[in-house]
Enzyme design. Structure first.
Site, PDB file in Angstrom:
ATOM      1  N   HIS A 102      35.143  26.006 -36.907  1.00  0.00           N
ATOM      2  CA  HIS A 102      34.961  23.764 -37.502  1.00  0.00           C
ATOM      3  C   HIS A 102      35.781  23.403 -37.902  1.00  0.00           C
ATOM      4  CE1 HIS A 102      30.835  21.498 -39.153  1.00  0.00           C
ATOM      5  NE2 HIS A 102      32.004  21.600 -38.989  1.00  0.00           N
TER       6      HIS A 102
ATOM      7  N   TYR B  70      26.083  22.676 -40.857  1.00  0.00           N
ATOM      8  CA  TYR B  70      24.314  21.427 -41.469  1.00  0.00           C
ATOM      9  C   TYR B  70      23.461  22.467 -41.196  1.00  0.00           C
ATOM     10  CZ  TYR B  70      27.383  19.893 -37.707  1.00  0.00           C
ATOM     11  OH  TYR B  70      28.569  19.643 -36.215  1.00  0.00           O
TER      12      TYR B  70
HETATM   13  N1  LIG Z   1      33.201  19.505 -34.868  1.00  0.00           N
HETATM   14  C1  LIG Z   1      32.496  18.470 -35.726  1.00  0.00           C
HETATM   15  O1  LIG Z   1      33.921  18.426 -36.706  1.00  0.00           O
HETATM   16  C2  LIG Z   1      31.974  17.702 -35.978  1.00  0.00           C
HETATM   17  C3  LIG Z   1      30.566  17.743 -35.246  1.00  0.00           C
HETATM   18  N2  LIG Z   1      30.133  16.815 -35.131  1.00  0.00           N
HETATM   19  C4  LIG Z   1      28.837  17.585 -33.730  1.00  0.00           C
HETATM   20  O2  LIG Z   1      28.997  15.770 -33.052  1.00  0.00           O
HETATM   21  C5  LIG Z   1      27.160  15.133 -33.151  1.00  0.00           C
HETATM   22  C6  LIG Z   1      26.915  13.755 -32.841  1.00  0.00           C
HETATM   23  O3  LIG Z   1      28.080  12.885 -33.769  1.00  0.00           O
HETATM   24  P1  LIG Z   1      26.822  12.853 -34.809  1.00  0.00           P
HETATM   25  O4  LIG Z   1      27.973  12.596 -35.798  1.00  0.00           O
HETATM   26  O5  LIG Z   1      25.971  12.774 -35.157  1.00  0.00           O
HETATM   27  O6  LIG Z   1      27.156  10.920 -34.202  1.00  0.00           O
HETATM   28  P2  LIG Z   1      27.111   9.860 -32.749  1.00  0.00           P
HETATM   29  O7  LIG Z   1      28.044   9.423 -32.379  1.00  0.00           O
HETATM   30  O8  LIG Z   1      26.349  11.196 -31.610  1.00  0.00           O
HETATM   31  O9  LIG Z   1      25.636   9.754 -33.717  1.00  0.00           O
HETATM   32  C7  LIG Z   1      24.621   9.001 -33.750  1.00  0.00           C
HETATM   33  C8  LIG Z   1      23.747   8.089 -34.244  1.00  0.00           C
HETATM   34  O10 LIG Z   1      23.092   7.609 -33.332  1.00  0.00           O
HETATM   35  C9  LIG Z   1      22.265   7.185 -32.796  1.00  0.00           C
HETATM   36  N3  LIG Z   1      21.425   7.209 -31.740  1.00  0.00           N
HETATM   37  C10 LIG Z   1      22.256   8.378 -30.978  1.00  0.00           C
HETATM   38  N4  LIG Z   1      21.356   7.444 -29.736  1.00  0.00           N
HETATM   39  C11 LIG Z   1      21.299   5.939 -29.284  1.00  0.00           C
HETATM   40  C12 LIG Z   1      20.504   5.457 -28.613  1.00  0.00           C
HETATM   41  N5  LIG Z   1      20.762   5.646 -27.531  1.00  0.00           N
HETATM   42  N6  LIG Z   1      20.451   4.327 -28.747  1.00  0.00           N
HETATM   43  C13 LIG Z   1      20.977   3.649 -30.103  1.00  0.00           C
HETATM   44  N7  LIG Z   1      21.264   4.856 -31.076  1.00  0.00           N
HETATM   45  C14 LIG Z   1      21.450   6.093 -30.130  1.00  0.00           C
HETATM   46  C15 LIG Z   1      21.282   8.093 -33.792  1.00  0.00           C
HETATM   47  O11 LIG Z   1      19.987   8.205 -34.179  1.00  0.00           O
HETATM   48  P3  LIG Z   1      18.713   8.547 -34.065  1.00  0.00           P
HETATM   49  O12 LIG Z   1      18.823  10.249 -34.083  1.00  0.00           O
HETATM   50  O13 LIG Z   1      18.160   7.871 -34.777  1.00  0.00           O
HETATM   51  O14 LIG Z   1      18.376   8.239 -32.197  1.00  0.00           O
HETATM   52  C16 LIG Z   1      22.210   8.678 -35.095  1.00  0.00           C
HETATM   53  O15 LIG Z   1      21.623   7.418 -35.745  1.00  0.00           O
HETATM   54  C17 LIG Z   1      27.352  15.979 -34.680  1.00  0.00           C
HETATM   55  O16 LIG Z   1      25.609  16.065 -34.488  1.00  0.00           O
HETATM   56  C18 LIG Z   1      27.445  17.122 -34.105  1.00  0.00           C
HETATM   57  O17 LIG Z   1      26.633  17.763 -33.860  1.00  0.00           O
HETATM   58  C19 LIG Z   1      30.221  15.366 -35.444  1.00  0.00           C
HETATM   59  C20 LIG Z   1      31.012  15.505 -36.487  1.00  0.00           C
HETATM   60  C21 LIG Z   1      32.124  16.474 -37.216  1.00  0.00           C
HETATM   61  O1  LIG Z   2      29.266  16.914 -38.804  1.00  0.00           O
HETATM   62  C1  LIG Z   2      30.420  17.558 -39.146  1.00  0.00           C
HETATM   63  O2  LIG Z   2      30.470  18.988 -38.150  1.00  0.00           O
HETATM   64  C2  LIG Z   2      31.201  17.640 -39.946  1.00  0.00           C
HETATM   65  O3  LIG Z   2      32.528  18.086 -40.181  1.00  0.00           O
HETATM   66  C3  LIG Z   2      31.611  16.595 -41.006  1.00  0.00           C
HETATM   67  O4  LIG Z   2      31.803  16.400 -41.857  1.00  0.00           O
HETATM   68  C4  LIG Z   2      33.009  15.655 -40.700  1.00  0.00           C
HETATM   69  O5  LIG Z   2      33.773  16.070 -40.631  1.00  0.00           O
HETATM   70  C5  LIG Z   2      32.965  14.462 -41.124  1.00  0.00           C
HETATM   71  O6  LIG Z   2      32.450  13.735 -41.573  1.00  0.00           O
HETATM   72  C6  LIG Z   2      34.453  14.299 -41.830  1.00  0.00           C
HETATM   73  O7  LIG Z   2      34.626  12.730 -41.566  1.00  0.00           O
END
Ligand SMILES: NC(=O)C1=CN([C@@H]2O[C@H](COP(=O)(O)OP(=O)(O)OC[C@H]3O[C@@H](n4cnc5c(N)ncnc54)[C@H](OP(=O)(O)O)[C@@H]3O)[C@@H](O)[C@H]2O)C=CC1
Ligand SMILES: O=C(O)C(=O)[C@@H](O)[C@H](O)C(=O)CO
Length: 276
Positions: free
Chosen positions: A108, A50
């Site tokens: 990860h 990130y």
């Molecule tokens: N281990 C892995 O492989 C992965 C881990 N992750 C982790 O999971 C976390 C969360 O997943 P993420 O992909 O960010 O998606 P989320 O499902 O958390 O959605 C985030 C989106 O939702 C919006 N949002 C948040 N709260 C609200 C609300 N109350 N009302 C309307 N919109 C809202 C945010 O906008 P805004 O910021 O403008 O509020 C942003 O656009 C990531 O940030 C990361 O830390 C994610 C993907 C893969």
């Molecule tokens: O956000 C994360 O932590 C990820 O690993 C992303 O790259 C996630 O894997 C993804 O977006 C898969 O399509």
């Protein structure tokens, strides 16, 4: 706001909801993380990939909280898999975080074609023994991969962070976690603000409970015994997301949400997805 905790298999008190930090970078990212901590968030989810470990560490310092009150997560990228590589990766993460401990350290992605996740995990257990890491866990692991880790190292991961939302509820994986004492963590718990929040069933439950659609979805996660880590850059939405412990969905309401199931939303099958 007080976010309740559960106890991990290593004895750590672990919040039932945390903050995702993907894309929270720079001064605005630090401000957003500090705001979340001020609202009661105690679990922060970061990763080497990130490129925001510096910002997360800075937010921890600016929060003014005692270090032990916060759980800082980071994740080892695929390119650092291997025993010695993991020790070096942890050192580099600690430098960027500016902290002397990683509270939750995750692999990860398993990157099965690389074939080094067991060695990686052994190094994490060594870091835990040295006191540099508090809890060891994984992300995007299947039951077969978890079984391999447990069989070959004797140490059960405390957490498995996986894609989980009403479109992909992962019932089988959650049952495996429950049977082995592994805490489920939901990534992209809001399905990245896709059409999920406009689904009629979610909106009708929101109206009945006098809460928002987002709160219905996040309460669903916590009632499934999973810790969601919604990302929001906005302090008002962060508070909305954390304020989900004052109402309960009953069995039939949980069932109404489960009809939304349709499968993974992104190209994230752990058996094939490779992320370096
Ligand atoms: N281990 C892995 O492989 C992965 C881990 N992750 C982790 O999971 C976390 C969360 O997943 P993420 O992909 O960010 O998606 P989320 O499902 O958390 O959605 C985030 C989106 O939702 C919006 N949002 C948040 N709260 C609200 C609300 N109350 N009302 C309307 N919109 C809202 C945010 O906008 P805004 O910021 O403008 O509020 C942003 O656009 C990531 O940030 C990361 O830390 C994610 C993907 C893969
Ligand atoms: O956000 C994360 O932590 C990820 O690993 C992303 O790259 C996630 O894997 C993804 O977006 C898969 O399509």
């Amino acid at each position: 706001m007080l976010i309740p905790t559960v106890t991990l298999n290593d004895g750590t008190a672990f919040p039932e909801l945390g903050l995702g930090t993907y894309n929270l970078r720079g001064e605005s990212g630090i401000d957003a993380i500090v705001a979340a901590i001020a609202s009661g968030y105690r679990l922060l989810d970061s990763a080497v990939n990130y490129q925001n470990e510096q910002e997360v560490g800075e937010a921890v310092r600016r929060s003014g909280l005692d270090r032990d009150e916060l759980i800082v997560t980071t994740k080892i990228p695929g390119r650092d898999h291997g025993f010695d590589e993991t020790l070096a990766s942890a050192e580099a993460s600690l430098q960027r975080l500016g902290l002397d401990r990683i509270d939750l350290y995750l692999i990860h992605w398993p990157n099965p074609s690389v074939g080094r996740f067991v060695d990686t995990y052994r190094a994490m257990v060594e870091l835990q023994r040295r006191g540099v890491v508090r809890s060891v866990g994984v992300s995007n692991f299947t039951p077969e991969m978890l079984t391999r880790l447990i069989d070959e190292t004797g140490v059960t991961p405390a957490v498995n962070q996986v894609e989980l939302h009403p479109y992909f509820p992962q019932a089988e994986l959650r049952a495996f976690h429950r049977a082995h004492g592994i805490r489920t963590e939901s990534w992209s718990p809001l399905a990245r603000r896709s059409e999920l929040l406009s689904e009629p069933v979610i909106n009708s439950l929101a109206e009945q409970h006098g809460v928002t659609p987002t709160q219905i979805v996040l309460r669903w996660h916590t009632q499934l015994d999973s810790t969601p880590i919604p990302k929001s850059a906005d302090p008002v939405r962060q508070r909305e997301n954390a304020d989900v412990f004052g109402f309960t969905l009953d069995h039939s309401e949980l069932g109404d949400i489960s009809v939304l199931e349709r499968g993974r939303l992104w190209d994230g099958d752990p058996d094939t997805h490779e992320e370096m």
